[in-house]
Design a protein around this motif. Structure first.
Motif, short mmCIF file in Angstrom:
data_model
loop_
_atom_site.label_atom_id
_atom_site.label_comp_id
_atom_site.label_asym_id
_atom_site.label_seq_id
_atom_site.Cartn_x
_atom_site.Cartn_y
_atom_site.Cartn_z
N GLU A 1 -41.28 6.48 17.99
CA GLU A 1 -41.98 6.35 19.27
C GLU A 1 -41.48 7.34 20.32
OE1 GLU A 1 -39.44 4.75 18.24
OE2 GLU A 1 -38.48 3.42 19.69
N ASP B 1 -38.31 7.78 12.31
CA ASP B 1 -37.82 6.73 11.41
C ASP B 1 -38.18 7.06 9.97
OD1 ASP B 1 -36.63 5.12 13.41
OD2 ASP B 1 -38.60 4.36 13.99
N ASP C 1 -35.20 -0.09 11.08
CA ASP C 1 -33.84 0.22 11.52
C ASP C 1 -33.09 0.86 10.36
OD1 ASP C 1 -34.14 -0.67 14.15
OD2 ASP C 1 -33.96 -2.75 13.48
N GLY D 1 -32.32 2.16 16.07
CA GLY D 1 -32.37 1.89 14.64
C GLY D 1 -31.14 1.19 14.11
N THR E 1 -33.09 8.23 17.51
CA THR E 1 -33.92 7.91 16.35
C THR E 1 -35.10 7.06 16.79
OG1 THR E 1 -32.92 5.79 15.77
CG2 THR E 1 -31.82 7.77 14.95
N GLY E 2 -36.24 7.31 16.22
CA GLY E 2 -37.41 6.46 16.49
C GLY E 2 -38.71 7.25 16.49
MG MG Z 1 -36.02 2.33 16.65
#
Ligand code: MG
Ligand code: AMP
Length: 394
Positions: free
Chosen positions: A178, A218, A250, A243, A175-176
């Motif tokens: 970036e 996210d 998160d 997260g 997850t993310g």
């Molecule tokens: Mg994250």
């Protein structure tokens, strides 16, 4: 916050045992035996020669014997050796009736169809008795994790297939916003999603069936959908990465709540890996790993792999600690157990271990040079060089 040991126990409690399946022996490396494997015959199935030479009766040095037949591997000799007789024999061949020993060919002079025993008789009869390796009642116990030699042993027991625990299906969700998979073209503010590569490899080695799902940005909707995709794939264990803290970005804990996961715990007294969480929904288990690469991998060793072993039906599933002597002093440990990246080796006076200076949980270079985690228990006082510590090889 709960301790590592408490969290491990709670994680293991969540995991149901998977069913068994029958697979070809050649595919069984690293798998966990579900049922004992019983031998179908003695090995060797007959008394066999251990050397190339001559099968003889009760003889002494200088005796001259008639060579009356030959016993080769796969082609035994049916007769019975009587006084004054010998049978040419080769390694692995059945030892004929009447033979008491095999004299190696180097200790014999052969002229036409007679031999003379040129050397003194030794204690070594060069015969492998029937069933010397295993008898037909021998069995390999269930829950054994099969190594290459086990596969040969099971083959020798005349089994082409084995009954093993099914591989637990483990979905891995990065997850993310970036994150980008390797080989992509990252923007300056993006990083590569690296954690799944270590976790996938660890899971494969441990006999699981990992599935790397597409990275979830996210965004709550996408995370919800990815959790549903993992469920639709029939995951036994759904692992999220990142997260897991309680920052604005998160999103995992709220997503698991929305998904109907009953949470067992969130946050443990551990470094690295504090934001770890676990829970379940029906038979499906959820493990929320922290995103920092070292944290994710350390938690993989301490929690995820034991869960996989438990799913296989094993009971002794936690990493086994070893004792080692510090080469350098270490400061006192605070209120969280610290699993330090370290290298151990066998020294002249026993096992020694050195913790790396850099212990930042984002540093994959340090992790890749480490061969163990060095445990500092909660509140452990400062240690001097030569003090003993517990390590966990990784
Ligand atoms: Mg994250
Ligand atoms: P998070 O837990 O999402 O706050 O992430 C903690 C740190 O780990 C951040 O620097 C993330 O960029 C990084 N991170 C999160 N997920 C991954 C991943 N799958 N691979 C590599 N780094 C990650």
């Amino acid at each position: 916050m709960i301790t590592v040991e408490q969290a491990q126990a709670m994680c293991l409690d969540l995991v149901p045992q998977v069913e068994d399946e029958t697979i070809a022996l050649e595919d069984a490396l690293g798998r966990t035996l579900a049922d004992p494997v019983k031998a179908k015959r003695d090995q060797p199935p007959f008394s066999a020669s251990a050397m190339d030479g001559y099968a003889v009766g009760d003889v002494a040095q200088h005796v001259v014997l008639d060579v009356v037949g030959e016993s080769a591997a796969g082609h035994g000799w049916d007769g019975t050796i009587t006084a004054g007789q010998a049978v040419r024999i080769f390694t692995g061949a059945p030892v004929p009736n009447g033979a008491m020993r095999v004299v190696i060919q180097e200790n014999v002079e052969r002229v036409d169809d007679t031999i003379t025993l040129s050397e003194p008789i030794t204690d070594n009869i060069n015969i492998r008795p029937q069933g010397a390796d295993f008898k037909s009642y021998f069995e390999i116990p269930a829950l054994r994790v099969l190594n290459p030699a086990d596969l040969a042993l099971i083959a020798a027991m005349n089994h082409p297939s084995v009954r093993v625990a099914r591989r637990p299906r483990v979905a891995l969700i990065s997850t993310g916003d970036e994150l980008l998979m390797p080989g992509g073209d990252p923007n300056p503010d993006q990083i590569i999603a690296s954690n799944v590569f270590a976790l996938q490899a660890m899971l494969r080695q441990a006999g699981a069936d990992p599935n790397v799902l597409p990275i979830a940005p996210d965004t709550p909707d996408v995370l919800d959908k990815t959790l549903q995709d993992a469920t639709d794939w029939c995951a036994d264990i759904i692992v999220t990465i990142g997260g897991a803290s309680v920052g604005d970005h998160d999103l995992v804990a709220p997503a698991l709540d929305r998904f109907g996961v009953t949470r067992s715990f969130h946050k443990i007294a551990m470094r690295p890996g504090k934001p770890l969480m676990a829970g379940s929904k029906g038979p499906t288990v959820f493990l929320g790993l922290p995103g920092n690469p070292v944290s994710a991998v350390v938690c993989g060793h301490l929690f995820l792999l034991p869960m996989v072993r438990r799913a296989h039906g094993q009971t002794d599933v936690l990493p086994r600690g070893l004792n080692a002597q510090l080469t350098t002093p270490l400061p006192a440990c605070g209120p969280r157990a610290h699993y330090m990246r370290a290298r151990f080796e066998e020294g002249e006076n026993g096992r020694i271990v050195t913790a790396f200076d850099k212990q930042d949980s984002s540093m994959l270079t340090v992790l890749s040079n480490a061969n163990c985690l060095l445990l500092r228990p909660i509140g452990d006082p400062a240690k001097s060089a030569n003090d003993r510590v517990t390590i966990y090889p990784i």
